[in-house]
Design an enzyme around this catalytic site. Structure first.
Site, short mmCIF file in Angstrom:
data_model
loop_
_atom_site.label_atom_id
_atom_site.label_comp_id
_atom_site.label_asym_id
_atom_site.label_seq_id
_atom_site.Cartn_x
_atom_site.Cartn_y
_atom_site.Cartn_z
N ILE A 14 0.83 -1.11 -0.02
CA ILE A 14 0.06 0.02 0.15
C ILE A 14 0.85 1.30 -0.03
CG2 ILE A 14 -1.78 1.20 1.09
CD1 ILE A 14 -2.91 -1.44 2.64
N ALA A 73 4.73 -1.73 9.08
CA ALA A 73 3.92 -2.64 10.15
C ALA A 73 4.47 -4.10 9.72
CB ALA A 73 2.78 -2.20 10.32
N TYR A 140 -2.74 -8.88 15.88
CA TYR A 140 -2.71 -8.23 15.16
C TYR A 140 -3.46 -6.79 15.35
CZ TYR A 140 -3.06 -5.73 10.40
OH TYR A 140 -3.11 -4.76 9.44
N1 LIG Z 1 -2.56 -5.69 3.52
C1 LIG Z 1 -3.67 -5.73 4.39
O1 LIG Z 1 -4.49 -6.51 4.33
C2 LIG Z 1 -4.02 -4.45 5.38
C3 LIG Z 1 -5.40 -4.09 5.64
C4 LIG Z 1 -5.49 -3.18 6.73
C5 LIG Z 1 -4.46 -2.57 6.98
N2 LIG Z 1 -3.10 -2.66 6.66
C6 LIG Z 1 -2.11 -1.80 7.20
O2 LIG Z 1 -1.46 -1.13 5.98
C7 LIG Z 1 -0.05 -0.77 6.09
C8 LIG Z 1 0.51 -1.20 5.17
O3 LIG Z 1 0.40 -2.62 4.46
P1 LIG Z 1 0.81 -3.34 3.52
O4 LIG Z 1 -0.25 -4.31 3.22
O5 LIG Z 1 1.35 -2.34 2.47
O6 LIG Z 1 2.19 -4.03 4.38
P2 LIG Z 1 3.60 -4.58 3.54
O7 LIG Z 1 4.14 -5.69 4.33
O8 LIG Z 1 3.47 -4.59 1.79
O9 LIG Z 1 4.40 -3.20 3.70
C9 LIG Z 1 4.79 -2.78 5.03
C10 LIG Z 1 5.97 -2.06 4.68
O10 LIG Z 1 6.76 -2.18 5.97
C11 LIG Z 1 8.00 -2.32 6.09
N3 LIG Z 1 8.77 -2.52 7.39
C12 LIG Z 1 8.29 -3.62 8.35
N4 LIG Z 1 9.25 -3.82 9.28
C13 LIG Z 1 9.81 -2.59 9.39
C14 LIG Z 1 10.69 -1.80 10.16
N5 LIG Z 1 11.14 -2.65 11.18
N6 LIG Z 1 11.27 -0.89 9.76
C15 LIG Z 1 11.08 -0.15 8.76
N7 LIG Z 1 10.21 -0.72 7.77
C16 LIG Z 1 9.54 -2.05 7.95
C17 LIG Z 1 8.25 -3.39 5.23
O11 LIG Z 1 9.54 -3.73 4.68
C18 LIG Z 1 7.24 -3.12 4.06
O12 LIG Z 1 7.96 -2.45 3.06
C19 LIG Z 1 0.26 -1.57 7.35
O13 LIG Z 1 0.29 -0.74 8.56
C20 LIG Z 1 -1.02 -2.37 7.61
O14 LIG Z 1 -1.20 -2.81 8.92
C21 LIG Z 1 -2.78 -3.53 5.76
#
Ligand SMILES: NC(=O)c1ccc[n+]([C@@H]2O[C@H](COP(=O)([O-])OP(=O)(O)OC[C@H]3O[C@@H](n4cnc5c(N)ncnc54)[C@H](O)[C@@H]3O)[C@@H](O)[C@H]2O)c1
Length: 448
Positions: A14, A73, A140
């Protein structure tokens, strides 16, 4: 007004779309992530590699920023379940670090990415931002909710201008392969059946990722300060319907049902009227159109079995990327290592001149294969996966070399029984170590 906006998790699914949307809206995004972005060249988008768990990394990244969109996250629910301490450090502690770094740096504006999972324990048919929440069952959700509460506290105590956006279930280009739509599409493309946990009647609100990214950027608007917004769609879909849409879009495959998952998201309808009224936001993309767009994007990606033919240099680049991806995957490396050692074992057994010698080689080969198996099937904490890959590779190379040396050194005779006994004892120790070590490593993390 053009703002410099730090996007934590900007290399992710995202976050990378938020980066695109910020650029389209005339802002200057800056990526903060623990890994380089596969989607944006650092020459085009300033990228700071750092760890959310280290406030000093965030301080460094925040210099000169006007706002933060905080998306980094532990977003994979399965990984949260497998590594609870690590996930809590990221989702709770990491958000606290972002807020603290923002406070210190005088960055006033923070948009925090939360999730509609916060409603999963509410016994209501329809929910909106005013719905009282219940203590969550899933870790989570607990972590994401903790982040929301920290935003509120920092707003109250330090005057930080925070906004919470609760995402519906995202899908679209760049999605992580483990998510439901990518895994359905992937299976359908391979002609495999689509597996549904439970009855498939659970409703979901899927949102096309570009719509979500638009919502995040709109949430930077002044009227969003201090507010929480659902970014979901009116269009709810059961998992069963989803499987049928994927089947219609990709091709005819079976749909099968398995047992339900513990702590699974309840399927309440999510009302996003507030985002519509106050931010002018709507999820415009219908699920069928979004899935078609996702499948079209996927077909263009390297490594997709149905990709269109590519030119030779592009094919080489594709193979290099697939190989790099495989080399970073402990399970993939483990399977290759197991095949290599098993092949070497079979070769030396076939070359044995006596039955006793063949039996010795079988014992030695098994003594190498068993710890390799433990290395392959027990997942290590995410930050140690490179070590898992390196250990697997080392053990496999040593195993193959050792088998070769023994086979040529032992001539027609067998291996000394003491050596066999030593190898079996060593194998048992290594196997136990490779089963226990990942848990120990997870427990050794700071604050674990
Ligand atoms: N994907 C879903 O289903 C979903 C649904 C609702 C909310 N969200 C929220 O949206 C946000 C983005 O989700 P996403 O699906 O793009 O996830 P994603 O895993 O694709 O992206 C998360 C990014 O965070 C980075 N990251 C992880 N640990 C880290 C650290 N210690 N330091 C720096 N960077 C770090 C990862 O490298 C990754 O690029 C999150 O906060 C998630 O909780 C996701």
């Amino acid at each position: 007004m053009r703002s410099v906006v730090l996007v934590t998790g900007g290399a992710g699914f995202i976050g990378s779309h938020v980066v695109d949307r910020l650029i389209a809206a005339g802002h200057e995004p800056r990526i903060f992530d623990q890994r380089p972005s596969p989607w944006h060249d650092p020459k085009d988008v300033q990228t700071i590699i750092g760890d959310l768990r280290r406030v000093e990394d965030l301080r460094r990244a925040l210099r000169g920023c006007d706002a933060i969109c905080h998306l980094a996250a532990a977003a994979d629910v399965g990984e949260v379940h497998a590594h609870p301490h690590w996930a809590t450090e990221l989702n709770g502690g990491g958000t606290l670090n972002v807020l603290e770094a923002a406070r210190e740096a005088g960055v006033q504006r923070v948009v925090y990415a939360s999730t509609v999972w916060v409603y999963s324990d509410v016994p209501a048919e329809e929910v909106d931002e005013a719905t009282p929440l219940l203590p969550p069952a899933h870790l989570y959700t607990a972590g994401k909710l903790a982040g929301e509460l920290y935003c509120r506290s920092y707003a109250e105590l330090y005057g930080l201008k925070t906004t919470v956006v609760r995402f519906g279930i995202p899908y679209g280009p760049r999605a992580r392969p483990a998510a439901v739509i990518p895994s359905f599409v992937d299976r359908a493309l391979r002609g495999e059946p689509l597996t549904i946990a439970g009855t498939g009647e659970q409703e979901r609100s899927f949102v096309y990722v570009e719509d979500l990214a638009d919502g995040v950027v709109r949430a930077l608007a002044p009227q969003a300060v201090g507010k929480t917004y659902n970014l979901a769609t009116r269009e709810t879909t059961t998992i069963r319907e989803l499987a049928e849409i994927v089947r219609d879009t990709v091709g005819a495959v079976d749909i099968v049902h398995t047992d339900g998952r513990a702590g699974d998201l309840r399927g309440a309808r999510i009302d996003s009227t507030r985002a519509e009224d106050e931010l002018g936001w709507r999820a415009h993309t219908h699920l069928r159109d979004g899935i078609a767009a996702y499948v079209a994007w996927l077909r263009e990606q390297p490594g997709t079995s149905v990709a269109a033919p590519t030119s030779a240099p592009a094919e080489h680049r594709r193979l290099a990327r697939v190989a790099r991806a495989g080399l970073g995957n402990p399970a993939g490396v483990g399977i290759v290592a197991l095949i290599a050692v098993a092949s070497a074992t079979i070769a030396v057994i076939l070359g044995a001149r006596q039955d006793a010698q063949a039996a010795d080689f079988t014992a030695l080969g098994s003594a190498i294969l068993v710890p390799l198996w433990a290395l392959t099937v027990v997942p290590w904490p995410p930050e140690h996966r490179r070590h898992q890959v390196a250990t697997t590779t080392l053990l496999a190379v040593l195993g193959v070399v050792l088998l070769g040396l023994l086979s040529s050194a032992s001539g027609g005779g067998g291996v000394h029984p003491m050596r066999i006994a030593l190898a079996v004892a060593l194998s048992a120790c290594l196997t136990s170590a490779f089963r226990i070590l990942p848990r120990r490593l997870a427990a050794l993390r700071p604050n674990a």
